[in-house]
Write an enzyme that holds these catalytic residues in place. Structure first.
Site, PDB file in Angstrom:
ATOM      1  N   CYS A  98       0.777  -1.245   0.000  1.00 32.33           N
ATOM      2  CA  CYS A  98       0.000   0.000   0.000  1.00 32.33           C
ATOM      3  C   CYS A  98       0.812   1.301   0.000  1.00 32.33           C
ATOM      4  O   CYS A  98       0.755   2.069  -0.955  1.00 32.33           O
ATOM      5  CB  CYS A  98      -0.935   0.017   1.207  1.00 32.33           C
ATOM      6  SG  CYS A  98      -2.139  -1.324   1.243  1.00 32.33           S
ATOM      7  N   HIS A 156      -2.688   6.762   4.826  1.00 30.18           N
ATOM      8  CA  HIS A 156      -1.625   5.763   4.951  1.00 30.18           C
ATOM      9  C   HIS A 156      -0.232   6.286   4.587  1.00 30.18           C
ATOM     10  O   HIS A 156       0.635   5.531   4.149  1.00 30.18           O
ATOM     11  CB  HIS A 156      -1.961   4.528   4.104  1.00 30.18           C
ATOM     12  CG  HIS A 156      -1.241   3.290   4.562  1.00 30.18           C
ATOM     13  ND1 HIS A 156      -1.328   2.090   3.898  1.00 30.18           N
ATOM     14  CD2 HIS A 156      -0.410   3.073   5.616  1.00 30.18           C
ATOM     15  CE1 HIS A 156      -0.595   1.183   4.513  1.00 30.18           C
ATOM     16  NE2 HIS A 156      -0.020   1.762   5.567  1.00 30.18           N
TER      17      HIS A 156
END
Length: 468
Positions: A98, A156
């Protein structure tokens, strides 16, 4: 704004490009005197600029859309975007996990050069990235053209200042700062709440996919015609835990009696996400902004095989540097400006989105950006060119002990390493797209050249700090 004639837009773009050339000597720096030079602002008529929506799914596999040949699931809303725009068949994330891919999307850089070679986590003892504060994000750059900028969903890329979304060019942030949710209804990660409305902690109710969609619809309804907007809508789905609403799972189990329960959960999860995308495109159309809005839909890496996600016929999945871990579905639509139902097979990267948007809106592309503009490929459907030298990277802890592994490709040839402890494999992707027949590497001049270029990249990235 948003229904401006294509002729007026192209004229504006040409003037913007000419202004960009003239302004290159006067670039201004971003954030501090030690920062990388960012593009100077180029004035133009914002009424002709397109709105931009980037929708990023999380762990969506190459084979998990019906428009990508999936036979056991239905994604009519995402398919409709593909049918009305372009389907990119050779689109790659910049990493197999990610955070690095998200860093590349927003900086236009290789993830390790952006300071994010691995996953950023709340556990600092297992966190492998710190987004550089001296490089502008696409949000900073678009603000120079008068864009309203918003991030809804998963960030994130940092849990504290100075790497919070509102400090990195987003006027509005409503979403989740962390890596993954342990539950799509409680939205917690190991007991911590990372949901924020700008900087304020919030506790929304409902499935995270529905919550993010509600917020995105509200945002689209709020946008007026004075300024263009950039919405980065980053979903958690279909990332583990595979947690579709019960009614979606029940419907799939009744319709697909021959699939496993694990696969049925993933099908239902993706179909729930597809319905959310349908709500976004409906809200955009109702606002009257759909004619001059660029929609980009893609994923941050391939699907996780252990959760019955599908990467089609590609080998491997999330965490692998095989094609199944890095090659992802991608669709782009811009009203009727790019054609309808076309298929593009040119290799394109997540990091190419930033410079492509710069060209479209008439901004110069800063020298530090590693990606390339592919606007001419999308707009003119140019003849396919050889893939330029490209690397993929992942640094990880746990069993790997903080080590890094890579893949590299140039033209048709690719080096692959799926853990730091295995030797490189060597493939001709054109002749062996499913990576089943490794070539002999030791005697190959092409392979030696790839390793040489990768070594120089590793040396360059070694000077980039990735810790707080």
């Amino acid at each position: 704004m948003k229904g401006g004639a294509g002729y007026r837009y192209l004229t504006s773009l040409l003037l913007g490009c000419l202004c960009s050339i003239a302004s290159c000597q006067n670039n201004t720096s971003y954030n501090s005197k030690d920062s990388i030079i960012a593009p100077a602002s180029v004035k133009s008529d914002t009424a002709e600029l397109p709105n931009i929506i980037i929708i990023l799914a999380d762990d969506l596999g190459y084979g998990d859309l019906s428009c990508m040949s999936a036979t056991d699931l239905n994604t009519p809303n995402i398919d409709a975007i593909a049918n009305e725009g372009l389907k990119l068949m050779s689109f790659y994330a910049n990493s197999t996990v990610c955070s690095p891919s998200r860093a590349s999307l927003l900086t236009g850089m290789y993830p390790d050069l952006a300071g994010v070679p691995g996953v950023i986590r709340q556990n600092e003892g297992n966190s492998f990235g710190y987004l550089r504060t001296d490089v502008p994000l696409i949000s900073n750059t678009l603000k120079e053209k008068g864009y309203n900028t918003a991030l809804i969903g998963k960030w994130h890329l940092g849990l504290e200042s100075p790497n919070l979304p509102n400090e990195r060019g987003f006027d509005f942030f409503k979403g989740f700062l962390g890596d993954m949710m342990d539950d799509y209804y409680t939205h917690l990660r190991k007991g911590k709440n990372w949901m924020r409305n700008n900087t304020a902690e919030i506790n929304p109710k409902g499935h995270a996919t529905d919550v993010f969609t509600d917020w995105a619809v509200d945002y689209l309804k709020s946008q007026k015609e004075e300024n263009p907007f950039f919405l980065y809508l980053a979903y958690n789905a279909p990332h583990y835990p595979i947690q579709p609403p019960e009614d979606y799972l029940k419907r799939v189990l009744e319709r697909e009696p021959n699939v496993t329960e694990k696969r049925a959960k993933n099908i239902a999860f993706v179909e729930h996400l597809d319905d959310a995308i349908g709500r976004i495109t409906k809200a955009l159309k109702e606002s009257g902004n759909d004619k001059n809005t660029i929609i980009i839909f893609t994923s941050d890496n391939g699907g996780a095989l252990r959760y019955a996600q599908s990467n089609g016929k590609l080998r491997g999945g999330k965490k692998d540097m095989y094609e199944g871990g890095i090659r992802v579905p991608a669709i782009i639509k811009w009203g009727d400006k790019l054609g309808k139902g076309k298929v593009i097979d040119e290799p394109i990267m997540l990091m190419d989105i930033y410079p492509t948007l710069c060209e479209i809106v008439g901004l110069p592309i800063a020298e530090h950006i590693d990606g390339r503009s592919v606007f001419k490929i999308l707009n003119l459907n140019q003849t396919k060119k050889a893939m330029p030298f490209t690397i993929w990277v992942r640094k990880e802890g746990g069993f790997y002990g903080g080590l890094t592994y890579y893949a590299a490709r140039e033209g048709d040839f690719k080096l692959v390493q799926n853990t730091p402890f295995e030797p490189f494999q060597f493939f001709n992707i054109a002749k062996d797209p499913f990576e089943t027949n490794p070539l002999e590497l030791s005697d190959s001049e092409i392979g030696k050249n790839l390793r040489r270029k990768l070594r120089w990249h590793i040396i360059k990235s070694g000077s980039v700090k990735w810790q707080k």
